[in-house]
Design an enzyme around this catalytic site. Structure first.
Site, PDB file in Angstrom:
ATOM      1  N   GLU A 129       8.820   6.458 -17.302  1.00  0.00           N
ATOM      2  CA  GLU A 129       7.407   6.833 -17.428  1.00  0.00           C
ATOM      3  C   GLU A 129       6.839   6.361 -18.763  1.00  0.00           C
ATOM      4  O   GLU A 129       5.689   5.906 -18.845  1.00  0.00           O
ATOM      5  CB  GLU A 129       7.264   8.345 -17.278  1.00  0.00           C
TER       6      GLU A 129
ATOM      7  N   LYS B  20      15.824  20.061 -12.602  1.00  0.00           N
ATOM      8  CA  LYS B  20      15.055  18.828 -12.770  1.00  0.00           C
ATOM      9  C   LYS B  20      15.759  17.813 -13.662  1.00  0.00           C
ATOM     10  O   LYS B  20      16.320  18.134 -14.693  1.00  0.00           O
ATOM     11  CB  LYS B  20      13.680  19.128 -13.387  1.00  0.00           C
TER      12      LYS B  20
ATOM     13  N   HIS C  63       0.830  -1.215   0.000  1.00  0.00           N
ATOM     14  CA  HIS C  63       0.000   0.000   0.000  1.00  0.00           C
ATOM     15  C   HIS C  63       0.867   1.270   0.000  1.00  0.00           C
ATOM     16  O   HIS C  63       0.432   2.320   0.501  1.00  0.00           O
ATOM     17  CB  HIS C  63      -0.946   0.047   1.204  1.00  0.00           C
TER      18      HIS C  63
ATOM     19  N   SER D 228      14.104  19.668 -17.681  1.00  0.00           N
ATOM     20  CA  SER D 228      12.881  20.465 -17.793  1.00  0.00           C
ATOM     21  C   SER D 228      13.163  21.709 -18.620  1.00  0.00           C
ATOM     22  O   SER D 228      14.273  22.245 -18.600  1.00  0.00           O
ATOM     23  CB  SER D 228      12.397  20.863 -16.399  1.00  0.00           C
TER      24      SER D 228
ATOM     25  N   GLN E 169      -8.998  -7.205 -41.595  1.00  0.00           N
ATOM     26  CA  GLN E 169      -7.893  -6.377 -42.084  1.00  0.00           C
ATOM     27  C   GLN E 169      -7.424  -5.421 -40.985  1.00  0.00           C
ATOM     28  O   GLN E 169      -6.247  -5.048 -40.924  1.00  0.00           O
ATOM     29  CB  GLN E 169      -8.349  -5.576 -43.310  1.00  0.00           C
TER      30      GLN E 169
END
Length: 417
Positions: free
Chosen positions: A260, A253, A125, A247, A292
């Site tokens: 991803e 960044k 979790h 970025s 097709q």
């Protein structure tokens, strides 16, 4: 090239059954070889009036060889031509995918061995659950990929049957030697019932793509783990600059874009699978033009699966694990289950021990919680991690791939003029 390969086998069968002469067969084989060379050079033309590559091939042969080109289509339909080409293509892709998947298993096994004793919290979790190791995580991903190989084998065995001679689904009044064609193509056998061949359209594409996307889905899960584990807050692993991007506005960044896109691409494969199922799932027996439209999701889906498995190679080969950050993340309460199990081992009922520890988990824990995984020594647990069975299994699967790749190479060589 796959249609040419199937056409070579079909032409040889026609010659042996008297439809073609030996001279016509030699001319057709040379013509098919020329078509393949033109294709490799990017110069084989498929005109709008041809409609598809199958007609374009026949047109090319007829323009240059006359009656021999007109005879090559005897005993077959574009239906079994298409099915044959798709199966020949799928065989090679599935073997390629198997090899690439085994490569990722080897990458993960090396990581598991190198980080066998790197303590890290185990999560459920997305919350700390029990003490674990990075080695267990990597080995679990390797095991998952190995579990995908039987799926691929099932798909391979399904397509490794010749459909040629089924024509449009009802056979033809010619003495076709269908087993001979299967043997020439290196296929394990013939899909006998001619109508079943046609009804397999769509189903085959669905089965093959389902098997192919299985390793992609497992790698997508691993991608999610690595995205989370490489965050600034956790920092358990570091991704190489080469597999991250910057970025356009934030100079600091480095984004895990490759991972991803692995995750998203695996999800997209599910939509491709659903598309194929939606097209063929409600059709009555026999060929329908609807089929097709299964080719695009099938071909693009298989390429997508290959891409996902391939792009994870540089991610895993350059991945770094930060032992200190892994260890620093431990909460003391993560050892609560171990405290409860000690009470159980001393004779206390499990539910009583659970309640006792739950009242004050941190105080109940003894020792360093980051080392408690060492006490988990039963089969498959972190303290008994053994990667040698993984390596043994990889070797066995690689032998399976090598044997079939050798058989396919022999087929290509024998069918070439």
């Amino acid at each position: 090239p796959y249609d040419c390969q199937a056409s070579r086998a079909h032409a040889e069968m026609l010659q042996r059954t008297g439809v073609l002469s030996g001279e016509e067969l030699a001319c057709l084989q040379a013509g098919l070889d020329a078509i393949e060379q033109l294709h490799r050079d990017g110069r084989f033309e498929i005109r709008p009036e041809d409609e598809d590559c199958h007609t374009a091939i026949e047109r090319y042969l007829t323009e240059r060889l006359g009656d021999a080109g007109k005879r090559i289509h005897a005993g077959r339909s574009r239906n079994d031509q298409v099915i044959a080409a798709l199966r020949l293509y799928a065989r090679e892709v599935l073997l390629d995918l198997s090899s690439r998947t085994l490569g990722r298993v080897e990458d993960l096994t090396s990581l598991a061995e190198a980080h066998r004793e790197v303590s890290v919290p185990g999560y459920t979790h997305t919350r700390q659950a029990m003490p674990s190791t990075m080695g267990l995580l990597f080995a679990a991903a390797a095991d998952a990929l190995l579990d995908d190989l039987p799926w691929i084998v099932t798909a391979y065995d399904h397509v490794d049957r010749s459909p040629l001679g089924s024509a449009s689904g009802y056979g033809v009044p010619l003495p076709l030697d269908r087993p001979m064609v299967a043997e020439l193509l290196g296929m394990a056998g013939v899909q006998a019932n001619t109508l079943a061949v046609q009804n397999d359209r769509g189903k085959t594409e669905l089965l093959v793509l389902t098997a192919a996307m299985s390793p992609a889905l497992d790698l997508a899960r691993l991608a999610s783990d690595l995205i989370w584990f490489s965050s600034e807050e956790l920092g358990f692993v570091r991704l190489a600059t080469a597999v991250t991007t910057g970025s356009s506005i934030m100079p600091q960044k480095r984004n895990p874009d490759v991972l991803e896109l692995v995750r998203a691409s695996a999800g997209r494969l599910r939509s491709r699978q659903a598309e194929i199922g939606a097209v063929f799932g409600h059709l009555s027996s026999g060929y329908h033009r609807d089929l097709q439209l299964t080719k695009e999701p099938f071909l693009e889906g298989l390429q997508g699966a290959l891409d996902v498995v391939s792009v994870m190679a540089p991610v895993l080969e350059t991945l770094e694990v930060d032992r200190s950050r892994c260890r620093a993340a431990f909460t003391r309460a993560i050892g609560a289950t171990d405290a409860m199990c000690r009470k159980v081992a001393s004779g206390e009922p499990m539910r009583s021990a659970y309640k006792s520890v739950a009242s004050d988990p941190e105080s109940a824990v003894e020792g360093d919680p980051a080392e408690l995984w060492r006490e988990r020594t039963h089969l498959g647990a972190p303290g008994a991690l053994d990667v040698e069975p993984i390596r043994d299994t990889v070797s066995q699967w690689q032998s399976w791939v090598d044997e079939r790749e050798a058989r396919l190479r022999t087929v290509w060589e024998q069918l070439l003029p």
